[in-house]
Design a protein around this motif. Structure first.
Motif, short mmCIF file in Angstrom:
data_model
loop_
_atom_site.label_atom_id
_atom_site.label_comp_id
_atom_site.label_asym_id
_atom_site.label_seq_id
_atom_site.Cartn_x
_atom_site.Cartn_y
_atom_site.Cartn_z
N ALA A 112 179.32 78.59 39.39
CA ALA A 112 178.77 79.65 40.22
C ALA A 112 177.41 79.21 40.72
CB ALA A 112 178.65 80.95 39.43
N GLY A 113 177.14 79.51 42.00
CA GLY A 113 175.85 79.17 42.56
C GLY A 113 175.91 77.99 43.50
N PRO A 114 174.75 77.39 43.79
CA PRO A 114 174.70 76.29 44.76
C PRO A 114 175.55 75.10 44.35
CG PRO A 114 172.50 77.15 44.34
CD PRO A 114 173.41 77.79 43.32
N ILE A 115 175.95 74.33 45.35
CA ILE A 115 176.74 73.13 45.09
C ILE A 115 175.84 72.05 44.52
CG2 ILE A 115 178.12 71.33 46.18
CD1 ILE A 115 179.11 73.45 48.14
N PRO A 116 176.23 71.41 43.42
CA PRO A 116 175.38 70.36 42.82
C PRO A 116 175.05 69.25 43.81
CG PRO A 116 177.16 70.98 41.33
CD PRO A 116 177.45 71.66 42.64
N GLU A 117 173.89 68.68 43.62
CA GLU A 117 173.40 67.66 44.56
C GLU A 117 174.35 66.47 44.65
OE1 GLU A 117 170.92 66.77 47.55
OE2 GLU A 117 170.72 68.54 46.25
N PRO A 175 170.44 69.75 54.62
CA PRO A 175 169.33 70.71 54.64
C PRO A 175 169.72 72.05 55.26
CG PRO A 175 168.56 68.53 55.30
CD PRO A 175 170.05 68.46 55.24
N ALA A 176 170.48 72.01 56.36
CA ALA A 176 170.90 73.26 56.99
C ALA A 176 171.81 74.04 56.07
CB ALA A 176 171.59 72.95 58.32
N PHE A 177 172.70 73.34 55.37
CA PHE A 177 173.59 74.03 54.44
C PHE A 177 172.81 74.68 53.30
CE2 PHE A 177 176.19 73.91 50.55
CZ PHE A 177 177.16 74.82 50.92
N ARG A 178 171.79 74.01 52.80
CA ARG A 178 170.98 74.60 51.73
C ARG A 178 170.31 75.88 52.22
NH1 ARG A 178 173.33 72.69 47.33
NH2 ARG A 178 172.79 70.55 46.77
N GLU A 179 169.91 75.93 53.47
CA GLU A 179 169.34 77.16 54.00
C GLU A 179 170.37 78.29 54.00
OE1 GLU A 179 167.24 76.92 57.69
OE2 GLU A 179 166.39 74.96 57.23
N SER A 180 171.60 77.96 54.34
CA SER A 180 172.64 79.00 54.34
C SER A 180 172.92 79.47 52.92
CB SER A 180 173.91 78.48 55.00
OG SER A 180 174.54 77.49 54.23
N GLU A 181 172.85 78.57 51.94
CA GLU A 181 173.01 78.98 50.54
C GLU A 181 171.89 79.94 50.13
OE1 GLU A 181 175.27 75.65 47.92
OE2 GLU A 181 173.22 75.16 48.49
N ALA A 182 170.67 79.66 50.56
CA ALA A 182 169.54 80.53 50.23
C ALA A 182 169.73 81.92 50.84
CB ALA A 182 168.24 79.91 50.72
N GLN A 225 172.65 83.36 51.41
CA GLN A 225 173.67 84.03 50.60
C GLN A 225 173.06 84.62 49.33
OE1 GLN A 225 176.31 80.74 50.13
NE2 GLN A 225 176.98 80.80 52.26
N THR A 226 172.15 83.88 48.71
CA THR A 226 171.47 84.40 47.52
C THR A 226 170.65 85.63 47.86
OG1 THR A 226 171.37 82.18 46.54
CG2 THR A 226 169.84 83.83 45.70
N ALA A 227 169.95 85.59 49.00
CA ALA A 227 169.15 86.75 49.42
C ALA A 227 170.03 87.96 49.69
CB ALA A 227 168.35 86.38 50.67
N GLN A 228 171.28 87.73 50.08
CA GLN A 228 172.22 88.84 50.32
C GLN A 228 172.75 89.42 49.02
OE1 GLN A 228 174.59 86.31 53.33
NE2 GLN A 228 175.05 88.42 53.89
N GLY A 229 172.43 88.82 47.89
CA GLY A 229 172.93 89.29 46.61
C GLY A 229 174.31 88.76 46.29
N ARG A 230 174.74 87.74 47.00
CA ARG A 230 176.07 87.17 46.77
C ARG A 230 176.01 86.03 45.76
NH1 ARG A 230 178.73 87.00 52.88
NH2 ARG A 230 179.04 89.26 53.05
N THR A 231 177.04 85.96 44.96
CA THR A 231 177.22 84.84 44.05
C THR A 231 178.41 84.03 44.54
OG1 THR A 231 176.37 86.11 42.17
CG2 THR A 231 177.68 84.13 41.67
N MET A 232 178.18 82.76 44.78
CA MET A 232 179.24 81.91 45.29
C MET A 232 179.93 81.21 44.11
SD MET A 232 178.86 82.68 48.37
CE MET A 232 180.29 81.70 48.84
N TRP A 233 181.25 81.34 44.08
CA TRP A 233 182.07 80.70 43.06
C TRP A 233 182.85 79.55 43.71
CZ3 TRP A 233 181.87 82.07 37.93
CH2 TRP A 233 181.18 83.25 37.64
#
Length: 342
Positions: free
Chosen positions: A188-193, A225-232, A234-242
């Motif tokens: 759950a959460g951001p994709i590992p580096e 970098p652009a994808f990491r911004e989109s992940e941030a 999603q987090t601000a929206q209160g979403r948890t990515m699985w």
């Protein structure tokens, strides 16, 4: 014809967003009933006026005598598909057939042209017992009346949660002998580096690897970098990515599935992309990653009484079979419509 006063919502406008959301949700519920999907206000607020590295989100309100009665949305990709804008228009049911939606869609088309966008995508939806092409339904007929052409029919399916552990275990055991050379990994959460580049290289092809009908589609850009911004965002929206991925013997992502867990006041969790690299198909990896992702979700979060919702092209028999084995049932229909602006 009533003159609609159209304004674009600005970042931080909570009152304006509340009025916009009330109209958008009312319209969806009127057309789809219990199958209506929507974003809650708390999920929308971080998106309002946001320009992430990948997309720009713009919301428009249409008012009569100071009361918001129409809601429009425009999504503009920034790294790929640079001629594209995705558009959506909703009108409160009690004031329809007064050409209010027409005024709003023309306004958004003008904004699209001003942004250099000449290809429009729209995704109206309708009840499942309506015709496959949406003939006679409000959204589909509105799209056609404004020059959009149906390019692909879709079907919404829903999975009531939680899925029985016994079913998930049985499906996992069934698939396991076919993918012995692969590692399944869930989180759950951001994709590992160490996985993000190969994940993007695969997920960016979904637009052209999935059935696309007669529509024009381009792959997404691979831009970390652009994808990491989109992940941030999603987090601000209160979403948890699985996420669940399948890795080959070199550690590259060759299959993935992605699910967005929303805030509790949204009844739906959103099943996003699922894709297996064409060189690695035939190993039941699509079934394996979906089963593993729902097992991880249910082990890590309380989702009782909620639903996972997904959309599939009506011709995507393989993915439909996988979803039905998991217990997904039909909810609504929809269509992918396109228009070329000149």
């Amino acid at each position: 014809m009533s003159e609609l006063q159209i304004t674009e919502l600005q970042r931080g406008d909570e009152a304006g967003l509340a009025a916009w959301s009330d109209v958008a949700v009312a319209a969806e519920r009127h057309d789809l009933g219990d199958n209506a999907e929507y974003w809650t206000r708390d999920e929308l607020l971080p998106m309002l006026g946001a320009t992430t590295g990948r997309r720009q989100f713009r919301l428009f309100s249409g008012a009569l005598d100071g009361e918001v009665v129409a809601a429009g949305r425009m999504l503009v990709p920034l790294k790929d598909n640079l001629d594209l804008a995705e558009v959506h228009v909703a009108v409160r049911p009690d004031v329809r057939r007064r050409r209010l939606g027409s005024q709003l869609v023309r306004h958004i088309e003008g904004c699209s042209l001003a942004a250099g966008r000449t290809r429009l995508d729209a995704f109206p939806s309708w009840q499942h017992d309506s015709p496959e092409d949406g003939a006679g339904t409000a959204g589909a007929e509105f799209a056609r009346a404004h020059g959009f052409t149906l390019t692909l029919g879709d079907i919404q399916r829903q999975l009531h949660l939680p899925v029985a552990d016994e079913l998930l275990e049985r499906l996992a055991r069934e698939a396991a002998p076919h993918h012995l050379g692969y590692e399944l990994r869930s989180w759950a959460g951001p994709i590992p580096e160490n996985l993000v580049v190969s994940w993007l290289e695969l997920s960016s092809t979904l637009a052209t690897e999935a059935p696309s009908g007669t529509g024009v589609h381009e792959n997404d850009a691979v831009d970390v970098p652009a994808f990491r911004e989109s992940e941030a965002l999603q987090t601000a929206q209160g979403r948890t990515m699985w996420h669940t991925v399948a890795l080959d013997d070199t550690g590259r992502v060759v299959a993935y599935t992605q699910l967005a867990e929303t805030l509790r006041d949204n009844p739906f969790l959103f099943q996003w992309g699922t894709l297996v690299h064409r060189d690695h198909r035939g190993h039941r990896l699509g079934l394996a990653v979906k089963v593993a992702n729902h097992r991880a979700l249910q082990a890590g979060s309380d989702v009782a009484g909620r639903r996972t919702v997904t959309w599939n092209a009506g011709v995507n028999d393989h993915m439909i079979r996988i979803n039905e084995r998991l217990g997904f049932v039909r909810g609504a229909r929809g269509g992918e419509f396109q228009k070329k602006l000149t």
